[in-house]
Design an enzyme around this catalytic site. Structure first.
Site, PDB file in Angstrom:
ATOM      1  N   ARG A  85       0.849  -1.205   0.000  1.00 42.01           N
ATOM      2  CA  ARG A  85       0.000   0.000   0.000  1.00 42.01           C
ATOM      3  C   ARG A  85       0.880   1.248   0.000  1.00 42.01           C
ATOM      4  O   ARG A  85       1.501   1.606   1.009  1.00 42.01           O
ATOM      5  CB  ARG A  85      -0.902  -0.017   1.241  1.00 42.01           C
ATOM      6  CG  ARG A  85      -1.863   1.144   1.323  1.00 42.01           C
ATOM      7  CD  ARG A  85      -2.918   1.130   0.249  1.00 42.01           C
ATOM      8  NE  ARG A  85      -3.770  -0.063   0.312  1.00 42.01           N
ATOM      9  CZ  ARG A  85      -4.517  -0.469  -0.718  1.00 42.01           C
ATOM     10  NH1 ARG A  85      -4.546   0.209  -1.849  1.00 42.01           N
ATOM     11  NH2 ARG A  85      -5.245  -1.570  -0.598  1.00 42.01           N
ATOM     12  N   ARG A 121       2.097  -5.775 -10.398  1.00 41.58           N
ATOM     13  CA  ARG A 121       2.465  -5.201  -9.095  1.00 41.58           C
ATOM     14  C   ARG A 121       2.743  -6.258  -8.033  1.00 41.58           C
ATOM     15  O   ARG A 121       3.199  -5.911  -6.943  1.00 41.58           O
ATOM     16  CB  ARG A 121       1.385  -4.226  -8.616  1.00 41.58           C
ATOM     17  CG  ARG A 121       0.014  -4.853  -8.425  1.00 41.58           C
ATOM     18  CD  ARG A 121      -0.997  -3.815  -7.947  1.00 41.58           C
ATOM     19  NE  ARG A 121      -2.312  -4.389  -7.698  1.00 41.58           N
ATOM     20  CZ  ARG A 121      -3.238  -3.827  -6.948  1.00 41.58           C
ATOM     21  NH1 ARG A 121      -3.006  -2.679  -6.361  1.00 41.58           N
ATOM     22  NH2 ARG A 121      -4.419  -4.398  -6.791  1.00 41.58           N
ATOM     23  N   HIS A 174       0.216   3.881 -10.503  1.00 36.61           N
ATOM     24  CA  HIS A 174      -0.798   4.164  -9.474  1.00 36.61           C
ATOM     25  C   HIS A 174      -0.141   4.903  -8.299  1.00 36.61           C
ATOM     26  O   HIS A 174      -0.071   4.392  -7.176  1.00 36.61           O
ATOM     27  CB  HIS A 174      -1.354   2.803  -9.023  1.00 36.61           C
ATOM     28  CG  HIS A 174      -2.556   2.819  -8.141  1.00 36.61           C
ATOM     29  ND1 HIS A 174      -2.646   3.553  -6.978  1.00 36.61           N
ATOM     30  CD2 HIS A 174      -3.730   2.153  -8.255  1.00 36.61           C
ATOM     31  CE1 HIS A 174      -3.825   3.327  -6.417  1.00 36.61           C
ATOM     32  NE2 HIS A 174      -4.497   2.484  -7.168  1.00 36.61           N
ATOM     33  N   ASP A 209     -13.055   8.704  -6.411  1.00 34.75           N
ATOM     34  CA  ASP A 209     -12.525   7.596  -7.214  1.00 34.75           C
ATOM     35  C   ASP A 209     -12.994   7.823  -8.649  1.00 34.75           C
ATOM     36  O   ASP A 209     -14.098   7.443  -9.021  1.00 34.75           O
ATOM     37  CB  ASP A 209     -13.051   6.258  -6.647  1.00 34.75           C
ATOM     38  CG  ASP A 209     -12.299   5.065  -7.219  1.00 34.75           C
ATOM     39  OD1 ASP A 209     -11.480   5.261  -8.129  1.00 34.75           O
ATOM     40  OD2 ASP A 209     -12.555   3.938  -6.746  1.00 34.75           O
ATOM     41  N   GLU A 252      -2.998   9.069 -10.765  1.00 36.12           N
ATOM     42  CA  GLU A 252      -2.411   7.960 -11.516  1.00 36.12           C
ATOM     43  C   GLU A 252      -2.446   8.291 -13.009  1.00 36.12           C
ATOM     44  O   GLU A 252      -3.490   8.656 -13.534  1.00 36.12           O
ATOM     45  CB  GLU A 252      -3.228   6.684 -11.246  1.00 36.12           C
ATOM     46  CG  GLU A 252      -3.479   6.450  -9.761  1.00 36.12           C
ATOM     47  CD  GLU A 252      -4.567   5.404  -9.498  1.00 36.12           C
ATOM     48  OE1 GLU A 252      -4.743   4.491 -10.322  1.00 36.12           O
ATOM     49  OE2 GLU A 252      -5.246   5.506  -8.450  1.00 36.12           O
TER      50      GLU A 252
HETATM   51  C1  BG6 Z   1      -7.748   2.972  -7.742  1.00 36.87           C
HETATM   52  C2  BG6 Z   1      -9.131   2.525  -8.121  1.00 36.87           C
HETATM   53  O1  BG6 Z   1      -6.987   3.138  -8.899  1.00 36.87           O
HETATM   54  O2  BG6 Z   1      -7.145   1.969  -6.919  1.00 36.87           O
HETATM   55  C3  BG6 Z   1      -9.930   2.262  -6.850  1.00 36.87           C
HETATM   56  O3  BG6 Z   1      -9.744   3.507  -8.938  1.00 36.87           O
HETATM   57  C4  BG6 Z   1      -9.219   1.270  -5.982  1.00 36.87           C
HETATM   58  O4  BG6 Z   1     -11.234   1.812  -7.207  1.00 36.87           O
HETATM   59  C5  BG6 Z   1      -7.817   1.763  -5.703  1.00 36.87           C
HETATM   60  O5  BG6 Z   1      -9.942   1.107  -4.763  1.00 36.87           O
HETATM   61  C6  BG6 Z   1      -6.979   0.841  -4.840  1.00 36.87           C
HETATM   62  O6  BG6 Z   1      -6.918  -0.419  -5.384  1.00 36.87           O
HETATM   63  P1  BG6 Z   1      -6.217  -1.619  -4.628  1.00 36.87           P
HETATM   64  O7  BG6 Z   1      -6.474  -2.826  -5.472  1.00 36.87           O
HETATM   65  O8  BG6 Z   1      -4.742  -1.278  -4.575  1.00 36.87           O
HETATM   66  O9  BG6 Z   1      -6.787  -1.683  -3.251  1.00 36.87           O
END
Ligand code: BG6
Length: 300
Positions: A75, A101, A171, A215, A274
């Site tokens: 994260r 990833r 991202h 979002d 992103e």
């Molecule tokens: C964003 C999406 O790019 O990533 C969201 O638009 C999503 O909908 C977020 O919740 C996080 O994604 P993840 O898979 O890393 O929890």
């Protein structure tokens, strides 16, 4: 084959470059020189943090609640979403945001540039497991340039015998002083699909201010975005001319608590802006051709 720390250290000897195990089985490339400091995980080729010299706060945010587990996306930092963005279009069992990833990459090259920045090239390791998720021959490389600015270039080559469709995004989690105080400029007038409102399309009016869950996938826009942060007294410029889609995300408090890996009040300290190509901007890549998504993050 995975590269061990010993192999990496023997093959890539550069001032300011080091290899460490951050957590069991979690190998990380460390860069520290006159220009900047950064850490990059070999899992996912994921930039974990980046701080140019002279900045007190990092530019790229890593959650204090991030868990370093093999096969689990970290994260924060810069997860690479590829070869699809969001849920898989036909198969909801396939992982969200693709698999780049969460799998191992290899360091292919590391070099010093004239301005003392360091450039790395990483390649995704194809395995039987990745072939099951994506039965195409599309070698993927990420170049990472760590200097006064941070540069990333994600290149897909279609070495197979038929065209493929790619969705992709870098991202990036940017560190902010307080989510309520920042604004994001550059998307004024762009069309976005609002995931918080059943993907209903809308048009962005003025700069983006965030005071609840956001979002959104903005499409058909490649203008620079700027995160204006009065608390940190800085502007982060995002330059991504090959990106037709920009995703802006902050889960806000309730969702962040459910996610469990954002740290206490972590949602206040980050915003994802992103750069990528998603939805109607997915890339059609004929056989034999390559496509690159390049971004640069610069503090002003
Ligand atoms: C964003 C999406 O790019 O990533 C969201 O638009 C999503 O909908 C977020 O919740 C996080 O994604 P993840 O898979 O890393 O929890």
């Amino acid at each position: 084959m995975q590269q061990s720390l010993t192999e990496l250290a023997a093959q890539f000897k550069l001032d300011g470059l080091d290899f460490v195990e951050h957590a069991p089985g979690y190998r990380v490339i460390k860069i520290e020189n006159s220009q900047a400091s950064a850490e990059i995980a070999l899992q996912g080729a994921q930039v974990m943090n980046y701080k140019p010299a002279g900045q007190e706060a990092p530019v790229i945010w890593l959650s204090p609640g991030a868990s370093f587990k093999p096969g689990k996306s970290l994260r924060g930092g810069v997860p690479v979403c590829w070869p699809w963005f969001g849920p898989h279009a036909e198969d909801s069992d396939k992982p969200a945001h693709g698999y780049a990833r969460t799998v191992d990459w290899r360091l292919l090259d590391a070099s010093h540039q004239e301005d003392d920045s360091i450039r790395l090239t990483l390649g995704l390791l194809e395995t039987e497991a990745t072939q099951l998720l994506w039965p195409h021959v599309t070698p993927l490389q990420l170049e990472i340039q760590v200097g006064a600015s941070l540069g990333l270039r994600l290149t897909t080559h279609n070495a197979g015998n038929k065209p493929v469709q790619i969705g992709e995004a870098l991202h990036t989690y940017f560190a902010v002083s307080d989510i309520a105080d920042i604004e994001i400029q550059g998307l004024e007038g762009a069309t976005f699909y609002d995931k918080v409102n059943q993907m209903v399309p809308a048009t962005q009016q003025g700069p983006i201010k965030i005071g609840s869950e956001v979002d959104r996938v903005y499409v058909n826009t490649h203008a620079d975005c700027v995160i204006v942060d009065p608390g940190y007294q800085r502007r982060i410029r995002i330059i991504a001319p090959d990106s037709q889609s920009t995703i802006v995300w902050n889960p806000w408090q309730e969702k962040a608590e459910k996610m469990g890996d954002l740290g206490e009040n972590g949602y206040r300290r980050m915003v994802c802006v992103e750069s990528g190509n998603a939805l109607e901007n997915c890339i059609h890549l004929p056989q034999g051709e390559s496509h690159a998504l390049a971004v640069e993050y610069r503090v002003e």
